[in-house]
Design a protein around this motif. Structure first.
Motif, PDB file in Angstrom:
ATOM      1  N   VAL A 174       0.859  -1.181   0.000  1.00 29.06           N
ATOM      2  CA  VAL A 174       0.000   0.000   0.000  1.00 29.06           C
ATOM      3  C   VAL A 174       0.897   1.233   0.000  1.00 29.06           C
ATOM      4  N   VAL A 175       0.644   2.151  -0.921  1.00 24.35           N
ATOM      5  CA  VAL A 175       1.396   3.400  -0.987  1.00 24.35           C
ATOM      6  C   VAL A 175       0.386   4.539  -1.025  1.00 24.35           C
ATOM      7  N   SER A 176       0.638   5.575  -0.223  1.00 22.90           N
ATOM      8  CA  SER A 176      -0.326   6.661  -0.129  1.00 22.90           C
ATOM      9  C   SER A 176       0.376   8.007  -0.088  1.00 22.90           C
ATOM     10  N   ALA A 177      -0.309   9.028  -0.562  1.00 22.47           N
ATOM     11  CA  ALA A 177       0.186  10.403  -0.468  1.00 22.47           C
ATOM     12  C   ALA A 177      -0.982  11.290  -0.099  1.00 22.47           C
ATOM     13  N   ALA A 178      -0.713  12.282   0.744  1.00 21.73           N
ATOM     14  CA  ALA A 178      -1.747  13.239   1.135  1.00 21.73           C
ATOM     15  C   ALA A 178      -1.134  14.632   1.131  1.00 21.73           C
ATOM     16  N   SER A 179      -1.944  15.622   0.778  1.00 23.32           N
ATOM     17  CA  SER A 179      -1.446  16.987   0.735  1.00 23.32           C
ATOM     18  C   SER A 179      -2.588  17.968   0.914  1.00 23.32           C
ATOM     19  N   ALA A 180      -2.284  19.078   1.578  1.00 23.54           N
ATOM     20  CA  ALA A 180      -3.239  20.177   1.698  1.00 23.54           C
ATOM     21  C   ALA A 180      -2.842  21.331   0.777  1.00 23.54           C
ATOM     22  N   SER A 181      -1.862  21.107  -0.092  1.00 22.78           N
ATOM     23  CA  SER A 181      -1.453  22.148  -1.041  1.00 22.78           C
ATOM     24  C   SER A 181      -2.523  22.356  -2.098  1.00 22.78           C
ATOM     25  N   GLU A 182      -2.735  23.608  -2.458  1.00 18.54           N
ATOM     26  CA  GLU A 182      -3.714  23.941  -3.496  1.00 18.54           C
ATOM     27  C   GLU A 182      -3.054  23.854  -4.863  1.00 18.54           C
ATOM     28  N   GLU A 183      -3.754  23.237  -5.803  1.00 17.33           N
ATOM     29  CA  GLU A 183      -3.279  23.154  -7.188  1.00 17.33           C
ATOM     30  C   GLU A 183      -4.336  23.774  -8.094  1.00 17.33           C
ATOM     31  N   THR A 184      -3.912  24.521  -9.107  1.00 21.00           N
ATOM     32  CA  THR A 184      -4.860  25.143 -10.031  1.00 21.00           C
ATOM     33  C   THR A 184      -4.376  24.995 -11.465  1.00 21.00           C
ATOM     34  N   THR A 185      -5.322  25.084 -12.400  1.00 23.49           N
ATOM     35  CA  THR A 185      -4.972  25.171 -13.814  1.00 23.49           C
ATOM     36  C   THR A 185      -6.108  25.865 -14.563  1.00 23.49           C
ATOM     37  N   THR A 186      -5.745  26.566 -15.623  1.00 25.53           N
ATOM     38  CA  THR A 186      -6.737  27.139 -16.542  1.00 25.53           C
ATOM     39  C   THR A 186      -6.736  26.368 -17.859  1.00 25.53           C
TER      40      THR A 186
ATOM     41  N   ALA B  94      -9.640  25.681 -12.617  1.00 27.93           N
ATOM     42  CA  ALA B  94      -9.940  24.472 -11.854  1.00 27.93           C
ATOM     43  C   ALA B  94      -9.033  24.433 -10.632  1.00 27.93           C
ATOM     44  N   TYR B  95      -9.613  24.023  -9.504  1.00 28.37           N
ATOM     45  CA  TYR B  95      -8.871  23.928  -8.250  1.00 28.37           C
ATOM     46  C   TYR B  95      -8.941  22.516  -7.703  1.00 28.37           C
ATOM     47  N   LEU B  96      -7.836  22.070  -7.134  1.00 33.09           N
ATOM     48  CA  LEU B  96      -7.770  20.860  -6.336  1.00 33.09           C
ATOM     49  C   LEU B  96      -7.306  21.310  -4.958  1.00 33.09           C
ATOM     50  N   ASN B  97      -8.021  20.954  -3.895  1.00 38.32           N
ATOM     51  CA  ASN B  97      -7.732  21.425  -2.534  1.00 38.32           C
ATOM     52  C   ASN B  97      -7.871  22.944  -2.452  1.00 38.32           C
ATOM     53  N   LYS B  98      -9.069  23.451  -2.666  1.00 40.17           N
ATOM     54  CA  LYS B  98      -9.303  24.905  -2.619  1.00 40.17           C
ATOM     55  C   LYS B  98      -8.912  25.481  -1.265  1.00 40.17           C
ATOM     56  N   GLY B  99      -8.060  26.507  -1.291  1.00 38.88           N
ATOM     57  CA  GLY B  99      -7.602  27.137  -0.061  1.00 38.88           C
ATOM     58  C   GLY B  99      -6.456  26.356   0.534  1.00 38.88           C
ATOM     59  N   ALA B 100      -5.232  26.773   0.256  1.00 38.66           N
ATOM     60  CA  ALA B 100      -4.052  26.033   0.710  1.00 38.66           C
ATOM     61  C   ALA B 100      -4.121  25.791   2.209  1.00 38.66           C
ATOM     62  N   GLY B 101      -3.970  24.534   2.628  1.00 32.90           N
ATOM     63  CA  GLY B 101      -3.982  24.169   4.034  1.00 32.90           C
ATOM     64  C   GLY B 101      -5.372  23.991   4.616  1.00 32.90           C
ATOM     65  N   ALA B 102      -6.413  24.358   3.855  1.00 40.49           N
ATOM     66  CA  ALA B 102      -7.773  24.297   4.391  1.00 40.49           C
ATOM     67  C   ALA B 102      -8.388  22.912   4.260  1.00 40.49           C
ATOM     68  N   SER B 103      -8.028  22.189   3.229  1.00 42.76           N
ATOM     69  CA  SER B 103      -8.539  20.827   3.065  1.00 42.76           C
ATOM     70  C   SER B 103      -7.398  19.945   2.569  1.00 42.76           C
TER      71      SER B 103
END
Length: 160
Positions: free
Chosen positions: A25-37, A140-149
């Protein structure tokens, strides 16, 4: 007896485990926000795992969950899981709209994106599984709000 069982267990390798056994089992988690247009899928970077298969018959169950968002009213963000075989092809495991999408009626809504997929890559070459995102318009946002989710991706290798 106990000694015979220990000898039997010590001889098991990933390739010889019973079908359906979880080999790693390999896992990664992050609260960093990623965006793209971009209207083409872009790597999120933060939700990425590397795993080397024990056997060509292995299956890989990929589970990803994170917050999705688009900053433009009535626009859509698309998300998908991609598989990259080291030195080879990068494959979208979803469709052209990916495996999950977020479409809001206003630009003040977020939603949870949950994706899972059972993959059979038929290789022992190192694999990278990652989430990518794209926007129909807006951002488009992944993890909207850095550190929030915090989003995560987990890959389980299952004996085939």
């Amino acid at each position: 007896g106990t000694i015979a069982l220990q000898n039997q267990l010590s001889g098991l390798t990933g390739a010889s485990m019973p079908t359906g056994s979880v080999l790693q089992v390999v896992s990664a988690a992050s609260a960093s926000e990623e965006t793209t247009t971009s209207s083409s899928f872009q790597e999120s970077g933060v939700l990425t795992v590397n795993i080397t298969p024990a056997s060509t018959s292995s299956k890989f169950w990929i589970v990803a969950s994170f917050e999705g968002y688009n900053n433009t009213a009535s626009s859509t963000s698309f998300f998908s899981i991609f598989r990259l075989i080291s030195g080879g092809a990068d494959t979208n495991l979803g469709g052209s709209f990916g495996m999950g999408h977020y479409r809001g009626s206003s630009n003040h809504n977020e939603g949870t994106i949950a994706m899972n997929y059972l993959d059979s890559p038929n290789t022992t070459t190192a694999l990278t599984y990652r989430v990518k995102l794209k926007a129909a318009s807006g951002t488009a946002y992944l993890n909207k709000g850095a550190g929030a989710s915090k989003g995560s991706i987990t890959v389980m290798e299952i004996a085939g």
